[in-house]
Write a protein that holds these residues in place. Structure first.
Motif, PDB file in Angstrom:
ATOM      1  N   ARG A 431       0.833  -1.200   0.000  1.00 42.35           N
ATOM      2  CA  ARG A 431       0.000   0.000   0.000  1.00 42.35           C
ATOM      3  C   ARG A 431       0.872   1.258   0.000  1.00 42.35           C
ATOM      4  O   ARG A 431       2.019   1.254   0.449  1.00 42.35           O
ATOM      5  CB  ARG A 431      -0.933   0.002   1.207  1.00 42.35           C
ATOM      6  N   THR A 432       0.296   2.336  -0.483  1.00 49.31           N
ATOM      7  CA  THR A 432       1.002   3.616  -0.559  1.00 49.31           C
ATOM      8  C   THR A 432       0.720   4.418   0.704  1.00 49.31           C
ATOM      9  O   THR A 432      -0.406   4.431   1.207  1.00 49.31           O
ATOM     10  CB  THR A 432       0.544   4.411  -1.786  1.00 49.31           C
ATOM     11  N   VAL A 446      -1.587   5.952   6.343  1.00 47.07           N
ATOM     12  CA  VAL A 446      -2.064   4.968   5.372  1.00 47.07           C
ATOM     13  C   VAL A 446      -3.588   4.931   5.438  1.00 47.07           C
ATOM     14  O   VAL A 446      -4.161   4.453   6.435  1.00 47.07           O
ATOM     15  CB  VAL A 446      -1.490   3.564   5.651  1.00 47.07           C
ATOM     16  N   THR A 464       5.903  10.517  -0.579  1.00 45.67           N
ATOM     17  CA  THR A 464       5.130   9.284  -0.811  1.00 45.67           C
ATOM     18  C   THR A 464       6.051   8.089  -0.703  1.00 45.67           C
ATOM     19  O   THR A 464       7.152   8.073  -1.293  1.00 45.67           O
ATOM     20  CB  THR A 464       4.471   9.311  -2.203  1.00 45.67           C
ATOM     21  N   VAL A 465       5.617   7.086   0.047  1.00 47.29           N
ATOM     22  CA  VAL A 465       6.411   5.882   0.246  1.00 47.29           C
ATOM     23  C   VAL A 465       5.518   4.668   0.013  1.00 47.29           C
ATOM     24  O   VAL A 465       4.285   4.766  -0.047  1.00 47.29           O
ATOM     25  CB  VAL A 465       7.012   5.835   1.666  1.00 47.29           C
ATOM     26  N   ARG A 466       6.151   3.485  -0.071  1.00 44.35           N
ATOM     27  CA  ARG A 466       5.423   2.237  -0.260  1.00 44.35           C
ATOM     28  C   ARG A 466       5.776   1.277   0.865  1.00 44.35           C
ATOM     29  O   ARG A 466       6.932   1.182   1.276  1.00 44.35           O
ATOM     30  CB  ARG A 466       5.790   1.610  -1.604  1.00 44.35           C
ATOM     31  N   THR A 468       6.720  -2.087   2.422  1.00 43.32           N
ATOM     32  CA  THR A 468       7.364  -3.307   1.916  1.00 43.32           C
ATOM     33  C   THR A 468       7.167  -4.498   2.841  1.00 43.32           C
ATOM     34  O   THR A 468       7.158  -5.640   2.387  1.00 43.32           O
ATOM     35  CB  THR A 468       8.866  -3.066   1.732  1.00 43.32           C
ATOM     36  N   VAL A 477       9.079   0.801   5.204  1.00 40.02           N
ATOM     37  CA  VAL A 477       8.704   1.528   3.994  1.00 40.02           C
ATOM     38  C   VAL A 477       9.960   1.872   3.201  1.00 40.02           C
ATOM     39  O   VAL A 477      11.077   1.827   3.715  1.00 40.02           O
ATOM     40  CB  VAL A 477       7.928   2.819   4.336  1.00 40.02           C
ATOM     41  N   GLN A 480       8.935   5.834  -2.925  1.00 38.08           N
ATOM     42  CA  GLN A 480       8.276   5.323  -4.127  1.00 38.08           C
ATOM     43  C   GLN A 480       8.812   6.014  -5.374  1.00 38.08           C
ATOM     44  O   GLN A 480       9.078   7.213  -5.336  1.00 38.08           O
ATOM     45  CB  GLN A 480       6.760   5.528  -4.008  1.00 38.08           C
TER      46      GLN A 480
END
Length: 480
Positions: A431-432, A446, A464-466, A468, A477, A480
């Protein structure tokens, strides 16, 4: 200082409203004084007779008497009405100190069922040519519908056979008397009880004003009807008039029975002005609320509003609207002839449909709820009075909407079941997120939730991160 200002403003508002109220009362009293002149009050009954009709007729006639009315004319066109409402109107007419003239108008109008009882109770009964009255058989405990087949009435063959036997036994006994006795013996005990009570009631009204009591009984037992000219010939009514002016010309010096004593209508009554009293806002509101269609809709809105409030506590609006609608619906239903079994089925049906949200049963609860809702809606109003029943079209529309909602629920449940299963500890992976804070601790947002996070690279707020990986309440995270 601010508190003193608020108090001063409050006092100013109180003084303003006090002066405005006093001024309004002075204006109202002045208008009442001007209106308290001898006149003829004109009221209207147009449509089924229910609680709103009773409230309008009684309150308005009392107001008219206070303002100087010396006679009240009721222009009537009704297919019938509820028994309780009709009896309240009749009791009010019989206790009146001024004459009531019930006038069936315009041409083509009718005084069916409950209207016939009111016509018989009035001090003067009048009709316009091409109007009808009668069909006063009470076919339902909750009301007096018109144009209905009377319960417990014997078949035509049985009535003819009864008449033949009567002719053989005695020549002095009429066929009608034998038919009435046969009717008394047939049907259930409750039907005979209701019909006999109605017969005694309308005969008493007829005898009070010297009208044809035998035909009144026939109107109850056999649902007989008459035209205006036939009614005048049979001594069922007193006057046939083409219009209101013709009616007024026939009223002076007419002998009536008022409060049990014979009196004459004033000789100058036709010279008085006629003042029409239309329903006020309270009558209009009561008429709207006590409409079976509106009461039914308010009931459903109230039930579903409370269910949605329970499903999402704190929403407030569904709960407030639901409580208000439910209270209005209960007020309307307590003055309408309802079936409590139908009301219970509607409540159970709504609960079963709502339960489909919480306990997915693949449609079992929902389908049962729709069926219960439809059956309860059909049973809700326990009356055959025209205009006092829930429309089948409305019931079908509610059932269709409920069915579509149920299909939507089942589709959403099926769609969620077809989604690939994700372990609980991996639900956030992929999720972003948005960096919310960097120091003293890395926090990311989130989907509206704030999570603690770790990252091997430096980050800045708003980046903005994702996600992991996920370890308990800690997210790993990367940019991104």
């Amino acid at each position: 200082m601010e508190q003193w200002c608020r108090k001063a403003l409050f006092l100013l508002w109180m003084l303003f409203f006090a002066h405005a109220s006093a001024f309004a009362q002075e204006v109202e009293s002045a208008e009442s004084a001007d209106a308290a002149k001898p006149h003829i009050a004109q009221l209207t009954i147009d449509g089924p007779i229910g609680p709103a009709t009773t409230d309008y007729l009684i309150r308005t006639s009392d107001k008219a008497r206070e303002q100087g009315a010396r006679l009240i004319i009721i222009d009537m066109d009704t297919p019938g009405g509820l028994d309780a409402a009709t009896r309240d109107i009749i009791q009010h007419i019989l206790a009146s100190e001024i004459p009531y003239v019930t006038y069936v108008t315009p041409a083509g109008a009718r005084a069916a069922s409950a209207g016939t009882y009111i016509l018989y109770a009035s001090h003067v009964a009048a009709m316009t040519p091409s109007t009808t009255l009668g069909a006063a058989t009470p076919v339902q405990m909750g009301g007096m519908p018109g144009q209905q087949e009377p319960p417990g009435q014997p078949p035509r063959e049985a009535a003819e056979q009864t008449s033949k036997e009567a002719e053989e036994d005695t020549a002095d006994t009429s066929q009608d008397d034998n038919a009435d006795k046969s009717s008394d013996r047939s049907g259930s005990a409750m039907e005979r009880k209701v019909i006999n009570d109605s017969v005694a009631y309308i005969r008493g009204l007829a005898q009070r004003h010297g009208r044809n009591a035998d035909w009144a009984e026939k109107a109850v037992r056999d649902a007989a009807t008459l035209t205006a000219q036939e009614a005048l010939k049979e001594n069922v009514i007193d006057i046939v008039a083409d219009n209101q002016q013709g009616l007024l010309q026939q009223l002076p010096d007419r002998e009536i029975v008022l409060l049990g004593e014979k009196q004459k209508i004033a000789a100058d009554i036709a010279e008085l002005p006629v003042v029409a009293y239309a329903p006020d806002w309270r009558n209009e509101l009561l008429s709207l609320i006590t409409n079976p269609q509106i009461a039914y809709i308010l009931l459903l809105i109230g039930i579903y509003g409370l269910i949605f409030e329970g499903y999402s506590p704190g929403a407030i609006v569904p709960g407030v609207v639901g409580v208000i609608c439910l209270l209005l619906a209960f007020y309307a239903l307590q003055v309408l002839p309802i079936s409590y079994a139908g009301l219970a089925l509607i409540v159970v049906g709504a609960l079963l449909i709502a339960a489909e949200f919480f306990v997915p049963s693949f449609g079992a609860l929902g389908i049962g709820g729709v069926i219960a809702l439809v059956i309860g809606s059909v049973m809700l109003i326990d009356s055959d009075v025209p205009g006092m029943r829930v429309s089948k079209t409305l019931i079908g529309s509610i059932a269709a909407v409920s069915g579509l909602a149920l299909l939507g629920i089942m589709y959403a449940i099926g769609h969620s079941l077809r989604k690939p299963k994700v372990p609980v500890n991996q639900a956030m992976v992929g999720r972003t997120a948005i960096v919310d804070e960097v120091r003293p601790e890395l926090l990311v947002k989130v989907g509206g939730e704030i999570w603690r996070a770790r990252c091997d690279e430096p980050l800045s707020e708003g980046q903005t991160v994702r996600v992991t990986s996920e370890q308990g309440l800690m997210l790993q995270v990367e940019p991104q």
